[in-house]
Design a protein around this motif. Structure first.
Motif, PDB file in Angstrom:
ATOM      1  N   GLN A   1      29.633  33.094  34.663  1.00  0.00           N
ATOM      2  CA  GLN A   1      29.882  32.507  35.966  1.00  0.00           C
ATOM      3  C   GLN A   1      30.922  33.283  36.760  1.00  0.00           C
ATOM      4  O   GLN A   1      31.962  33.659  36.234  1.00  0.00           O
ATOM      5  N   ASP A   2      30.610  33.482  38.042  1.00  0.00           N
ATOM      6  CA  ASP A   2      31.586  34.073  38.946  1.00  0.00           C
ATOM      7  C   ASP A   2      32.682  33.047  39.218  1.00  0.00           C
ATOM      8  O   ASP A   2      32.419  31.851  39.332  1.00  0.00           O
ATOM      9  N   LEU A   3      33.912  33.525  39.348  1.00  0.00           N
ATOM     10  CA  LEU A   3      35.047  32.652  39.629  1.00  0.00           C
ATOM     11  C   LEU A   3      35.448  32.821  41.095  1.00  0.00           C
ATOM     12  O   LEU A   3      35.828  33.914  41.509  1.00  0.00           O
ATOM     13  N   PRO A   4      35.363  31.755  41.876  1.00  0.00           N
ATOM     14  CA  PRO A   4      35.688  31.884  43.303  1.00  0.00           C
ATOM     15  C   PRO A   4      37.183  32.087  43.528  1.00  0.00           C
ATOM     16  O   PRO A   4      38.012  31.617  42.744  1.00  0.00           O
ATOM     17  N   ILE A   5      37.516  32.774  44.605  1.00  0.00           N
ATOM     18  CA  ILE A   5      38.907  32.921  45.016  1.00  0.00           C
ATOM     19  C   ILE A   5      39.295  31.657  45.778  1.00  0.00           C
ATOM     20  O   ILE A   5      38.668  31.315  46.787  1.00  0.00           O
ATOM     21  N   LEU A   6      40.319  30.966  45.317  1.00  0.00           N
ATOM     22  CA  LEU A   6      40.696  29.684  45.911  1.00  0.00           C
ATOM     23  C   LEU A   6      41.960  29.761  46.758  1.00  0.00           C
ATOM     24  O   LEU A   6      42.486  28.743  47.185  1.00  0.00           O
ATOM     25  N   THR A   7      42.431  30.965  47.031  1.00  0.00           N
ATOM     26  CA  THR A   7      43.573  31.131  47.929  1.00  0.00           C
ATOM     27  C   THR A   7      43.125  31.144  49.386  1.00  0.00           C
ATOM     28  O   THR A   7      43.946  31.217  50.295  1.00  0.00           O
ATOM     29  N   LYS A   8      41.816  31.076  49.592  1.00  0.00           N
ATOM     30  CA  LYS A   8      41.244  31.042  50.940  1.00  0.00           C
ATOM     31  C   LYS A   8      39.963  30.203  50.864  1.00  0.00           C
ATOM     32  O   LYS A   8      39.597  29.706  49.803  1.00  0.00           O
ATOM     33  N   ASN A   9      39.298  30.028  51.987  1.00  0.00           N
ATOM     34  CA  ASN A   9      38.054  29.261  52.013  1.00  0.00           C
ATOM     35  C   ASN A   9      36.983  30.015  51.223  1.00  0.00           C
ATOM     36  O   ASN A   9      36.545  31.083  51.635  1.00  0.00           O
TER      37      ASN A   9
END
Length: 267
Positions: free
Chosen positions: A190-198
């Motif tokens: 699974q790809d891990l989303p960047i959560l420091t932005k939308n």
């Protein structure tokens, strides 16, 4: 005639590209897997239970939650999910959806909030809180996140949540940012989303509560954050603690403009 060195270089180039192609294929496979599961998402059952719990007379006072104020006035549920956590004047606290529901269960129905908060996830009244949160989240599906930052407490909790997101510690010296702070991170397939932005519609904060196929449980955001702390080898946070509400505030504000798909379905 093509030189042997040229052929060797071409072969090496093709081999070096194989991991990238394999990763893309794995990521696409996960997306297809989720799409196939969406039609039969067991979250629908929790959603139905949550709606029933909202309207049913329960607790020592034998009343419903239909006068519960989740931020838009007593009884209003549509649109509240995408504006939480927020500051509530009556409690003088920052509250997310789950902590606000427990407040209503105590004030309106006569339940003991402290006892509910000590109950393990998935059991007794804590299971009912998750079901309620699932239904309320579903009432805002497709709406865009727009958390308030007008009150000073809302601003403070965003800044605290940001610091917690980057705080490293535990036996593995991990932070939330270790997984969700850089491009190209993955765990298993699974790809891990960047959560420091939308991160985009239905990604990260905009996908929970969600049903976890791997363990057959409905996971709320409180449980999701609890398990993140476990994976970092941190001590478990208390239910609806200021730390988890601050993290949710940081993630929710960063998700501004993203459309909610909750309740989602996860591996």
């Amino acid at each position: 005639m093509i030189k042997t060195s040229t052929l060797a270089f071409a072969a090496a180039l093709a081999l070096s590209a194989m991991p990238v192609l394999a990763q893309k294929s794995a990521s696409q496979g996960i997306d297809e897997y989720r799409a196939m599961l969406q039609d039969g998402n067991p979250a629908d059952l929790f959603e139905a239970k949550g709606e029933d719990l909202w309207k049913k007379n329960r607790g020592p006072k034998n009343v419903s939650l239909e006068k519960c104020d989740l931020g838009k006035g007593p009884g209003v549920v549509k649109g509240v999910f995408v504006e939480l956590p927020r500051y509530f004047a009556d409690t003088q606290r920052m509250q997310d959806l789950e902590s606000r529901l427990v407040t209503c269960m105590e004030n309106l129905q006569g339940f003991n909030a402290a006892e509910i908060s000590k109950t393990p996830f998935g059991r007794d009244e804590m299971a009912n809180v998750t079901a309620l949160a699932t239904w309320i989240a579903a009432e805002s599906k497709g709406l865009k996140f727009n958390l308030s930052q007008s009150h000073q407490q809302e601003k403070n909790f965003y800044e605290v949540g940001k610091r917690l997101f980057f705080q490293r510690g535990g036996s593995h010296d991990f932070s939330c940012a270790s997984c969700h702070g850089e491009e190209g991170k993955r765990i298993r397939l699974q790809d891990l989303p960047i959560l420091t932005k939308n991160p985009g519609d239905g990604v990260g904060f905009a996908a929970w509560p969600a049903y976890r196929v791997s363990n057959g449980q409905m996971w709320s955001m409180q449980l999701r954050l609890n398990d993140c702390y476990r994976q970092q080898r941190f001590p478990y946070p208390g239910f609806a603690s200021d730390a988890t509400v601050a993290l949710s505030t940081y993630l929710g504000v960063n998700a501004k403009g993203a459309a909610s798909i909750a309740p989602a379905i996860k591996r």
